[in-house]
Structure formats: structure tokens, C-alpha cells
Design an enzyme around this catalytic site. Sequence first.
Site, PDB file in Angstrom:
ATOM      1  N   LYS A 128       0.819  -1.222   0.000  1.00 53.81           N
ATOM      2  CA  LYS A 128       0.000   0.000   0.000  1.00 53.81           C
ATOM      3  C   LYS A 128       0.846   1.263   0.000  1.00 53.81           C
ATOM      4  O   LYS A 128       0.601   2.188  -0.782  1.00 53.81           O
ATOM      5  CB  LYS A 128      -0.915   0.028   1.234  1.00 53.81           C
ATOM      6  CG  LYS A 128      -2.014  -0.986   1.254  1.00 53.81           C
ATOM      7  CD  LYS A 128      -2.968  -0.752   2.417  1.00 53.81           C
ATOM      8  CE  LYS A 128      -2.333  -1.008   3.763  1.00 53.81           C
ATOM      9  NZ  LYS A 128      -2.054  -2.440   4.009  1.00 53.81           N
ATOM     10  N   THR A 129       1.811   1.326   0.896  1.00 55.82           N
ATOM     11  CA  THR A 129       2.572   2.566   1.056  1.00 55.82           C
ATOM     12  C   THR A 129       3.360   2.898  -0.201  1.00 55.82           C
ATOM     13  O   THR A 129       3.344   4.040  -0.678  1.00 55.82           O
ATOM     14  CB  THR A 129       3.514   2.458   2.265  1.00 55.82           C
ATOM     15  OG1 THR A 129       2.737   2.251   3.445  1.00 55.82           O
ATOM     16  CG2 THR A 129       4.333   3.727   2.431  1.00 55.82           C
ATOM     17  N   GLU A 172      -3.742   6.240   1.538  1.00 53.40           N
ATOM     18  CA  GLU A 172      -3.521   4.835   1.863  1.00 53.40           C
ATOM     19  C   GLU A 172      -4.664   4.385   2.749  1.00 53.40           C
ATOM     20  O   GLU A 172      -4.884   4.958   3.823  1.00 53.40           O
ATOM     21  CB  GLU A 172      -2.177   4.673   2.564  1.00 53.40           C
ATOM     22  CG  GLU A 172      -1.839   3.243   2.917  1.00 53.40           C
ATOM     23  CD  GLU A 172      -0.443   3.096   3.501  1.00 53.40           C
ATOM     24  OE1 GLU A 172      -0.211   2.104   4.221  1.00 53.40           O
ATOM     25  OE2 GLU A 172       0.407   3.966   3.242  1.00 53.40           O
TER      26      GLU A 172
END
Length: 493
Positions: A128-129, A172
Site C-alpha cells: 500500500k505505502t 492509503e
Amino acid sequence: MNTAQFTPAGTTTAEDLGRIHLIGVGGVGMAGLARLFLTRGLPVSGSELREWPSLAGLRALGGTIHMSHEAANLDGVDTVVYSTAIPQDHLEMVEARRRGLRVLHRSEALAAAMTGRRTVAVAGTHGKTSTTSMVTMVLQQAGADPSFVIGGEISEVGSGAHHGTGEHFVVEADESDRSFLIYRPYLSIITNVEADHLNTYGDLATLEAAFAEFARLTDPDGFVVTCADDAGGRRLAETLRAEGRRVWTYGESADADLRMSDVTSSAQGVRYLAEVEGRSLGEIRLPVPGRHMALNSAAAVLAAYLLELPVAAAEAALGAFPGVRRRFERKGVADGVLVYDEYAYHPTSMTLALQTLREVAGDGRLIVVFQPYRLYRTRDLQAEIAAALGIADELVLLEVFGPGELRKPGEGSAALIEAVPLPAERKVFVDAWDDVPAEVARRARAGDVVVTMGAPPISLMGDQLLDALLARAGGATALGAGVGPDGAATTAG
């Protein structure tokens, strides 16, 4: 956490929140939200117990930081924001309710900041990041000036959050506590769906159902993006397409909408050819290695395509992508030993990261200093975590970091070390934090790669390892010596 008790994204704006106070403002998630509000010109205060690195930047932006938790911190405050890490009986939470203040979960406050923007929300078990960072940089390169809140800091940008003037908001979206179900995205990216956070969901089927619910919250005129190479992502795409939803996929799979081919990864970076709807997009290059990073970048390229942004902007942004702090972050070299820091603690992301570090190590050995994150994950995924750690040549294992969890005899790292498929002389459990640098210095030799990996406190270890290696070589002491992990267990976003 039951999101039914929270208010989904609606018409409330960040400006409607008035004077905002964040409990545990130093953690990455909360500090990012505070930075977003401050760059938006809103009055922000926060409370902490430890001098986190992010606090100096928040003060520089005009934030008021209280280095204690007490009722007086709420004087003049209109809205109190808390994260899942903050217990309901926290004294500032109790005081906020007593005063009748607006009390919001971090996700609710973030949703208010998104009001009126076209949101790109990035979810998934891992990746995700990095993916959120890539999407943000692509939009910036295209001149869109997006607002963004990321779970980590983009190395080049040096910030995990910013209030932009453009119509897009990149975020996010965290599935760990179901808070991603509060958002209402225009474009949803789901990098992968694998078993994790089973303390919240119980089983994989329930977790997959939550991701499907998240995808269904996407604007009907928008898009859902999933990974065709991920089994969970494929199942999700099939389910949503059967419901008539607009789903686009990416990956090396022959049926992916954005297809990657000729993927090549080395210590210098990764590159591949991309095509979408039969149209070649040319070669995409990243200066960071790893096939998993190539997949993350493909999601960003597809997002740019669907948002009708120039493909050239995506190519330029990704070609200059500097990585994300704590994601394959090079800490330094001492006495011929290269030290990295890596956030991975889920077995899939651990495996991908360690395979990439193997490429970097070349003829040298790979020494892993691992601190597991959460007892339930270490127990439920013990075999998978042990197999990932087996990629290493040497393992130094710390006790599980699980604030608030009660460890039973035989649980945690004592059981994990036995399961790791390495000879006894090549793996060791070190219970005391301060003993780890000397152990690593004893094992490492010139040409080796050492990586600190896992739970948040382990990021503090890299400088201490460099100190120990320098001391071994008779050099000066580097910054960071003597910093222990205790402070990392304070309130965090």
C-alpha cells in the site's frame, strides 16, 4: 473495531472540525493527518509521551505539541481525533466526551479532509505505502498537485502528507481495523488480498468480503483496480465484474488489462514493458529493485491511464522514484557491511523483500535482524514467517513486539526460532535489545548485507548496528547509539 459506529464520508469538511487535537500525534498515521491539516491552514494541537522525529516538523508548521496526556490539553479544542491504538478509557478521550467535544476516529477526520475531492484510495495486504507514494508522485509529475496522506514518507518528498490545490486526493486505505470502509473513493486500488489481521476478521473469507465491500463503495462512475497476478485480487475482480462493476487489472498475467512483460530486476532497479488495451506504453523503469515494486508501479501507471493523465508523466515520476522510508531503505555502510532497514513483517512481503536483498548481496551473505509484529500474526502465520526467514544466511531474532498483548509461555519468538529452517549455529534468539548490535558485529563480515526488518521499533536499530561495526573497525561512533525500543511503544497513529 466496528465501523458501524462511525460516520462514513459525507458533507463534513476539515474546516468544519474547528480546532483539532490529535491524541498520540507522533505516530506515522497521526502525524501525517496533523501535517495535512496544518498545511491546509487549520489550527492543530496534539499530545505525545515521546519525542518522535515527526514532531519537529509539526511544530515548524505551527502545531502545538503537548509532551504529556492531560485534560488541560483540550482547552479551546473543538474536535478530538484518536487512532485505533488509543483505548477508549484514555484520559483525554474520557475528558473529551465529558466536555461534549466532537470525537472522531482518524479515518473519520481523514474522510472529512477528502470531501469535495476525487479520491484515489490504495488498499491491500501489502504494497500500500509504496503504491500510494508512486501514485502521488505520478500526479505531482503531471502537475495535478494532489493532496495525499501516506502511511510512510516518500524519501524524496520527505513527507507523508500534504494539502494540494488540485482535485485529487490520494490516500492509503488501512484494512487492519476496517476503517477503509468509511471512505468513498473515485478510484480504488487493491494491491493484493491475503490472510492477515485475522484478529479482526477471523478468517480469510471474512477479510475478502471486507475488501469486496470496500470496492463496492467506489463511485459508480469511477474504477476499481486489482492485481491479476494475485489470487485474492483475481477472485475479487471476478466477483465485481459479475456485478457489472468497472474493474481493471494489472500484472504479468496474459489476461491483465495492463500487461507487463520482460520484467527484469537487479540491484540497480527494475524495468518492464507495459501495454494496455493493445497499446504499448513503452518501457517503465524504477531505480529501486524488486518484481513486487514493478507490480506496485504498474498499478500507478494504470491509475494514470484511467485518470487520463499523460503516460509520459508516469514514466518520468517512476523513473525518479526514490523509494519510501523503511521500505528497502539503505542506512549506510560500516567496515564493509551494508545495512538496510525494511518494514516487512507479513510473510509474503518478507519473502519479496529478502529475495530482492539477495540480489543486492550478490556474493555476500544476507543477515536478517527480525522483530516480529504482533503475537497473533506470529502464531497464526508461524510456518510462513519461518519459511521467509529461511531465505537468510544468518538470523538474529528479537522478541515479538506486541504492545498490549499477553504472551503465554512458549509463544512468540521462542517458538518461531525453532521453526526457522536454518542450522542452529546460523540462527539466534537475542532477548535483550542492547545485546543485538554486538551479536551482529560478531557475525557480519565485509561484503555482507544486514537488514533490520519487522515491527516499528526495529527501525531504531540500524544506526546502532553501524556504530557497532564502526567500533569493530576502530572508527568513531555514529549517531543513534544507546537508543532502545521502549519509547516506540508509546501512543502511535
